[in-house]
Write a protein that holds these residues in place. Structure first.
Motif, PDB file in Angstrom:
ATOM      1  N   TRP A  83      -2.634  12.127  -4.864  1.00  0.00           N
ATOM      2  CA  TRP A  83      -3.178  11.400  -3.726  1.00  0.00           C
ATOM      3  C   TRP A  83      -4.066  10.314  -4.290  1.00  0.00           C
ATOM      4  O   TRP A  83      -5.048  10.609  -4.953  1.00  0.00           O
TER       5      TRP A  83
ATOM      6  N   ALA B 208      -6.322   7.289  -2.856  1.00  0.00           N
ATOM      7  CA  ALA B 208      -6.827   6.769  -1.594  1.00  0.00           C
ATOM      8  C   ALA B 208      -6.302   5.354  -1.383  1.00  0.00           C
ATOM      9  O   ALA B 208      -6.170   4.588  -2.335  1.00  0.00           O
ATOM     10  N   ASN B 209      -5.989   5.020  -0.145  1.00  0.00           N
ATOM     11  CA  ASN B 209      -5.508   3.693   0.230  1.00  0.00           C
ATOM     12  C   ASN B 209      -4.198   3.338  -0.436  1.00  0.00           C
ATOM     13  O   ASN B 209      -3.840   2.173  -0.501  1.00  0.00           O
ATOM     14  N   ASP B 210      -3.498   4.294  -0.983  1.00  0.00           N
ATOM     15  CA  ASP B 210      -2.236   3.953  -1.613  1.00  0.00           C
ATOM     16  C   ASP B 210      -1.150   4.934  -1.164  1.00  0.00           C
ATOM     17  O   ASP B 210      -0.305   4.574  -0.344  1.00  0.00           O
ATOM     18  N   ALA B 211      -1.186   6.138  -1.675  1.00  0.00           N
ATOM     19  CA  ALA B 211      -0.092   7.046  -1.348  1.00  0.00           C
ATOM     20  C   ALA B 211      -0.488   8.499  -1.551  1.00  0.00           C
ATOM     21  O   ALA B 211      -1.362   8.818  -2.354  1.00  0.00           O
TER      22      ALA B 211
ATOM     23  N   ILE C 222       1.700  11.901  -2.490  1.00  0.00           N
ATOM     24  CA  ILE C 222       3.041  12.330  -2.880  1.00  0.00           C
ATOM     25  C   ILE C 222       3.062  13.861  -2.969  1.00  0.00           C
ATOM     26  O   ILE C 222       2.219  14.463  -3.626  1.00  0.00           O
TER      27      ILE C 222
ATOM     28  N   ARG D 253       2.965   6.635   2.428  1.00  0.00           N
ATOM     29  CA  ARG D 253       2.317   5.424   1.930  1.00  0.00           C
ATOM     30  C   ARG D 253       1.321   4.902   2.954  1.00  0.00           C
ATOM     31  O   ARG D 253       1.582   4.900   4.150  1.00  0.00           O
ATOM     32  N   HIS D 254       0.188   4.459   2.428  1.00  0.00           N
ATOM     33  CA  HIS D 254      -0.851   3.887   3.277  1.00  0.00           C
ATOM     34  C   HIS D 254      -0.376   2.527   3.782  1.00  0.00           C
ATOM     35  O   HIS D 254      -0.182   1.602   2.994  1.00  0.00           O
TER      36      HIS D 254
END
Lengths: 532, 352
Positions: A211, A213-216, A218, A238-239
Motif C-alpha cells: 500500500w 498512500a496516494n498511489d495504489a 495491491i 489505484r488512487h
C-alpha cells in the motif's frame, strides 16, 4: 548540425515508444479498481473508520460471522462454523477447523479474544461500536473468554437483543488478526498498531502486498484460503481522485471498477452497454440538521415548517442521482418494519403561512454548513433555493469532513447538510443515531448521536430506542420500531431525512459476481472475469 | 613540488574562496528562513480549522475515543509546551510519523518526491528546449506575423487552466487516439515489478534492464509532462522574448551588425549571451514552481507525487506531513536560489 541530429534522435525515441500499444484489456485474473483514496488512512482493523478502508479490510480479514454478500441482513458463518444464543443472551461460537492465517498459523479462539480486546485497548474509532453495545475495556476481560481452542464465549454486557451484538461482530470491529504475528511486530505498548497500519495479518481471501498512500493498494490472493482459492490472482486499487479520469479509464477498459464517480459521470455512462451500474444501499441518509440550541430553531413551530421547504422530489430525481433515493424517514424503505413516507411536499405558500404563525412573517437569516463534496453541496444549494422562496436566507459555508462534523460535535452550528451511516441492516441500526440521547449536557459521551449534536432533548424517544434494543420478542420489537419512527416524525425533529444514501459503482460488463452484491463492503472472493 | 604555489594555483584558490563566500551568505539566510518556516508552519497548523483528531477517529467516535487520541497526540498540553516539543523534534530531524500512512514522514517523502522530480524535470526540459528558441524567434521577428502567432500560442499556454488541458489531453491522446498511457506512472500490470533503487521509475527500469517498463513509463510521462511543459514553454518563451527585445535595441547590436557579423552570430553570440543570467533565474523559478505546484496535474493523472501527498496531508490536518513537505518545498526554493547565485558568479564576470 550535431545538435540537430541529437534532437531528431531524441524525437524518434519518444515517438517510437509512444507508438507502442500499451492498451490491452485488464488481465483476466486481476481485478483493477479505481478509487479516491483520500480517506484511506489505515488498514488496521482496530483503527479504520472509513468506507475505503472497510472495502480492503473486508477482503484481508475474516470475522466470526459475516453479513451475506447478496442479502446483508442475513448473517452467515465466517470463521465460526456455528453459533448458539443462550436464553440470557450469551453467545457461543464454534470455530471451523482448517482456517489459517497468511502466516500459516491456525486461527484459534485465542486470536479472536485477543483481537477484540485489542480493539478496546487501542480505543480508536471502532471501539465506539463495541461501547455502543455495552462493552468496555474492563468488562470485556470478564465477559469474553475462550474455554478451549475452538470455542469463543461472549456474555452480554447489558440487556440487549443478541442480534445487535452479532451484527456488530460482523462489522470491521470483529475482524480477527493473527495475534502471534502482530505481537511479534509490537513496538512498545502499541499492540502492533504501527505495523498493522500498512501490513496485514489476516486469514481472508487476499493478502496485502503493498500500500503506498496516494498511489495504489495491491492485494495478492491467499492460496490457502479456507473457502478455496480466489479466482483473482491480484486485486489492484489505484488512487484516482478525479471522477473524469476514472470515467475515461473504465470506458477504455483500463480499470474494471470505478468507485468514486460523480453523479453526472455516472449518468453519462447509463447507456453504455459495456458498463453496469451497481447501487448498494448504505443504510445511511443524507439529512438536513438544525441545532435546537440555535435561538430560532429552538422553536418547534419553526422546525415544523422545514419539511415543506425541501424539494424532496427534485433532490431525489435530479440532484443525488445514483447516490440516493428519495426517503423522508431515516430508515431504508425495504427494511422490515420501516414505515411509509409521511408524504411531505414542497409547499411554499403553506410554509410562509406557518412561518408567519411562528413569528417570522419575513423569514430570517441563518447559515448552512456543508461538506464541499458532491452531492452534499448540490443538496444544500437546492435547499437554500427553496428556503429563500419563503424568505429564509441561508448562507452556505463549505468545509471538509473534520471541519463540518467538528463544528457539529461542538454543537456550534445552525444548519448542516450531512450524511448518517447505518450501523446495522435493521430499523434500529438506521434510526438510533436520530432517536437516542441519554444526556443532553455538554459532557455526554454519546457524541456520535445526531440527536445529541442537535441538542435535542428526547427522554421518551431515547427510552423507546433502548427498549427496542433489549426487546427479544420479534413482534414486540416490530411494534416498537413503528412507534419510534412515528414518534420521531411527530415531535418536531431537528433532523430531516432527504434521501437514503446509496454507494454507486461502475463495473465492466465482463466482471461477474460483483454487481449482485448488496453488502456495503465488496467481497472480491466471488469475482470472476470473462474474456469480453 | 615547490613551496611557493604557482600564480594559477593562487588564482584558483582565490576563486574557490570567493565561491565559498558567495555560498556562505545565502547559507545564513537559508538557516534564518528555515527557522521562520518552522514557526509559521506550527502556528498555521493551530489556526487551520481542521481537527486532526477527528480525521483519525472518524465522525462516529464517542467522547472516550476522541479524548484518548487527543491525549496521545499531545493536544491536551499547553500550546507553548507543544511548540517546544515540536521545535526539539524538528531540530533533531524527527518529524514523526505521517497519519496518512503510518510511515516516517521522511520515508513517505522519499517515496513520493522522485515521481514529482521526474515529471517536473521532463516538463522543464520541454519548456527550456522549446521556450528559449521560440522566445528568441519571436523577438527577432518582432511585429511580424510569426511573432503574433507565437505570442498567441504562448499566451494560451499561460492562461489555459492546467486542469482542463489535462482532461482534454486525456480525452484526445489517451481515449481517442490511444497514443499515450492513461493515469498513473505505469500501466497497472507493470507496477511493482522493477526493484526500487533510485525511486525514479525511468532510471530503475533501465537498471533492471526492463526496456518495456521504461517505454511504458515514458508513455505515461509524455502527456502530463507535455502539458506542464507547454505551460513552462509559454512562461520561458515570453520572458526570453522580452529579454531579447531589450538587448536587440541596444547599440552594441547595431554596431556588431555594422561590423558585418552575420545575423545569426549577433543574435546568439552577442545578444543571447547577455540574457543567459536572467534566463537562469527564470528557469530556476519555473523549475521550483513545477516541483511544488503540480497538484492539479497530479490529481488528473493520478500521479503519486509530492503535490498530492501534501494536499491530502493538509486536508486531514496531518501536520507532521505538512511540515516536512513544506520544508522540502522551502528548501528546494532556497537551494535553487543558492545554485542560481553561484551560477551567476560563474556566468557573469561583473559579479565576481
Amino acid at each position: 548540425m550535431r545538435t540537430r541530429i541529437l534532437a531528431s534522435l531524441a524525437m524518434a525515441a519518444l515517438l517510437s515508444s509512444a507508438a507502442m500499444p500499451a492498451w490491452a484489456d485488464t488481465p483476466k485474473d486481476q481485478l483493477i479498481i479505481g478509487l479516491s483514496m483520500t480517506n484511506l488512512l489505515t488498514l488496521d482493523p482496530a483503527e479504520a473508520v472509513e468506507t475505503e478502508s472497510f472495502d480492503v479490510l473486508n477482503n484481508l480479514y475474516d470475522r466470526l460471522i459475516e453479513m451475506d454478500a447478496k442479502v446483508p441482513s442475513k448473517l452467515v458463518p465466517g470463521l465460526a462454523e456455528k453459533w448458539d444464543v443462550a436464553a440470557d443472551g450469551t453467545l457461543t461460537f464454534t470455530l471451523r477447523s482448517g482456517a489459517k492465517f497468511q502466516s500459516g498459523n491456525p486461527v484459534t479462539s485465542a486470536d479472536v479474544v485477543w483481537s477484540l480486546k485489542r480493539v478496546m485497548k487501542l480505543n480508536r474509532g471502532p471501539a465506539s461500536f463495541m461501547r455502543e453495545i455495552g462493552y468496555s475495556g474492563e468488562n470485556l476481560e470478564k465477559l469474553l473468554s475462550a474455554p478451549d481452542e475452538k470455542t469463543v464465549v461472549l456474555k452480554p454486557a447489558e440487556k440487549i437483543n443478541p442480534e445487535i451484538v452479532l451484527y456488530t461482530l460482523a462489522r470491521t470491529v470483529g475482524n480477527v488478526v493473527d495475534s502471534k504475528t502482530v505481537i511479534g511486530h509490537q513496538k512498545g505498548e502499541d499492540l502492533g498498531r504501527a505495523w498493522l497500519t500498512n501490513n496485514s495479518a489476516g486469514s481472508g481471501p487476499f493478502v496485502l502486498r503493498r500500500w503506498s498512500a496516494n498511489d495504489a493498494v495491491i492485494l495478492d490472493r491467499n492460496e490457502a484460503y479456507w473457502r478455496g482459492e480466489p479466482q483473482m490472482r491480484r486485486v489492484v486499487i489505484r488512487h484516482m481522485p478525479e471522477s473524469q479520469s476514472q470515467r475515461l479509464q473504465i470506458e477504455q477498459g483500463d480499470i474494471d471498477v470505478a468507485r468514486s464517480l460523480s453523479a453526472p459521470d455516472l449518468k453519462a455512462m447509463a447507456q453504455n452497454r459495456a458498463i453496469q451500474i451497481q447501487k448498494v444501499g448504505s443504510g445511511g441518509f443524507y439529512y438536513l440538521a438544525v441545532s435546537t440550541a440555535d435561538e430560532i430553531f429552538a422553536k418547534p413551530a419553526v422546525r415544523e415548517v422545514l419539511p415543506y421547504l425541501i424539494d424532496y422530489d427534485g433532490i431525489g430525481s435530479a440532484v443525488v442521482g445514483d447516490y440516493g433515493i428519495k426517503r423522508q424517514v431515516p430508515v431504508p424503505a425495504d427494511y422490515p418494519g420501516a414505515i411509509a413516507d409521511p408524504g411531505y411536499k414542497l409547499d411554499i405558500a403553506k410554509a410562509k403561512d406557518m412561518l408567519a404563525k411562528a413569528g417570522y412573517p419575513n423569514g430570517f437569516s441563518t447559515s448552512m454548513l456543508v461538506l464541499s463534496d458532491s452531492p452534499f453541496v448540490d443538496i444544500a444549494t437546492a435547499i437554500q433555493g427553496t428556503l429563500a422562496q419563503a424568505g429564509i436566507k441561508a448562507e452556505i459555508v463549505q468545509g471538509n469532513g473534520t471541519q463540518v462534523y467538528g463544528k457539529m460535535r461542538d454543537r456550534k452550528f445552525s444548519m448542516i447538510v450531512g450524511r448518517s451511516g447505518g450501523q446495522m441492516p435493521n430499523v434500529l441500526g438506521a434510526i438510533q443515531a436520530y432517536t437516542s440521547n441519554f444526556d443532553n449536557g455538554p459532557k455526554s459521551t454519546q457524541t456520535a448521536s445526531l440527536a445529541w449534536r442537535t441538542s435535542w432533548d428526547i427522554p421518551e424517544l431515547t427510552k423507546l430506542t433502548t427498549e427496542a434494543r433489549s426487546e427479544g420478542d420479534e413482534a414486540k420489537r416490530t411494534a416498537l420500531y413503528k412507534q419510534i419512527q412515528e414518534t420521531f416524525l411527530n415531535t418536531a425533529p431537528p433532523l430531516f431525512s432527504v434521501a437514503a444514501a446509496t454507494q454507486p459503482s461502475a463495473i465492466r460488463a465482463n466482471v461477474q459476481g460483483l454487481t449482485e452484491q448488496q453488502a456495503r463492503s465488496p467481497y472480491w472472493f466471488y469475482v470472476t472475469k470473462s474474456q469480453k | 613540488m615547490s613551496a611557493v604555489p604557482s600564480p594559477e594555483r593562487i588564482e584558483r584558490g582565490q576563486h574557490l574562496r570567493e565561491l565559498a563566500a558567495a555560498a556562505a551568505g545565502p547559507l545564513v539566510s537559508i538557516l534564518i528562513a528555515f527557522v521562520g518556516l518552522l514557526v509559521i508552519i506550527f502556528f498555521m497548523g493551530r489556526i487551520l480549522p481542521i481537527d486532526p483528531v477527528l480525521a483519525i477517529v472518524g465522525d462516529q467516535a464517542d467522547a472516550s475515543t476522541y479524548q484518548q487520541v487527543a491525549r496521545e497526540m499531545g493536544y491536551d498540553k499547553p500550546i507553548v509546551q507543544q511548540f517546544l516539543i515540536y521545535v526539539r523534534d524538528a531540530l533533531s530531524g524527527d518529524f514523526g510519523r505521517a497519519r496518512l500512512t503510518g510511515n516516517l514522514v521522511w520515508t513517505d517523502i522519499l517515496s513520493v518526491f522522485p515521481a514529482t522530480v521526474e515529471l517536473a524535470t521532463a516538463a522543464i526540459l520541454i519548456g527550456a528546449i522549446l521556450g528559449i528558441p521560440l522566445g528568441v524567434t519571436a523577438a527577432v521577428n518582432r511585429g511580424k506575423p510569426l511573432d503574433h502567432i507565437l505570442r498567441v500560442v504562448m499566451l494560451m499556454g499561460h492562461s489555459a487552466p492546467i486542469f482542463w488541458l489535462g482532461l482534454i489531453g486525456l480525452i484526445v491522446f489517451y481515449a481517442t487516439l490511444q497514443w499515450v498511457g492513461g493515469s498513473g506512472q505505469l500501466s497497472l500490470y507493470n507496477m511493482d515489478i522493477v526493484p526500487r533503487v533510485t525511486g525514479f521509475i525511468l532510471i530503475d527500469s533501465l537498471i533492471a534492464g526492463e526496456v518495456e517498463i521504461f517505454q511504458d513509463a515514458v508513455n505515461h510521462l509524455i502527456l502530463p509532462a507535455g502539458i506542464l511543459g507547454y505551460g513552462s514553454t509559454a512562461f520561458i518563451g515570453r520572458m526570453t522574448r522580452s529579454f531579447m527585445l531589450d538587448q536587440l535595441t541596444q547599440e552594441y547590436v547595431t554596431a556588431a551588425r555594422v561590423k558585418g557579423l552575420s545575423r545569426r552570430q549577433v543574435i546568439w553570440n552577442h545578444a543571447f549571451r547577455n540574457i543567459r543570467v536572467q534566463l537562469l533565474t527564470v528557469l530556476a523559478l519555473a523549475y521550483g514552481g513545477l516541483l511544488e505546484g503540480t497538484v492539479l496535474i497530479e490529481s488528473v493523472f493520478s500521479w503519486p507525487g509530492l503535490g498530492q501527498y501534501f494536499t491530502n496531508a493538509l486536508l486531514i490536518g496531518d501536520m507532521n506531513a505538512v511540515m516536512a513537505s513544506t520544508l522540502v518545498i522551502g528548501s528546494i526554493f532556497l537551494g535553487l536560489n543558492l545554485l542560481t547565485d553561484i551560477f551567476y558568479k560563474i556566468l557573469d564576470p561583473r559579479t565576481r
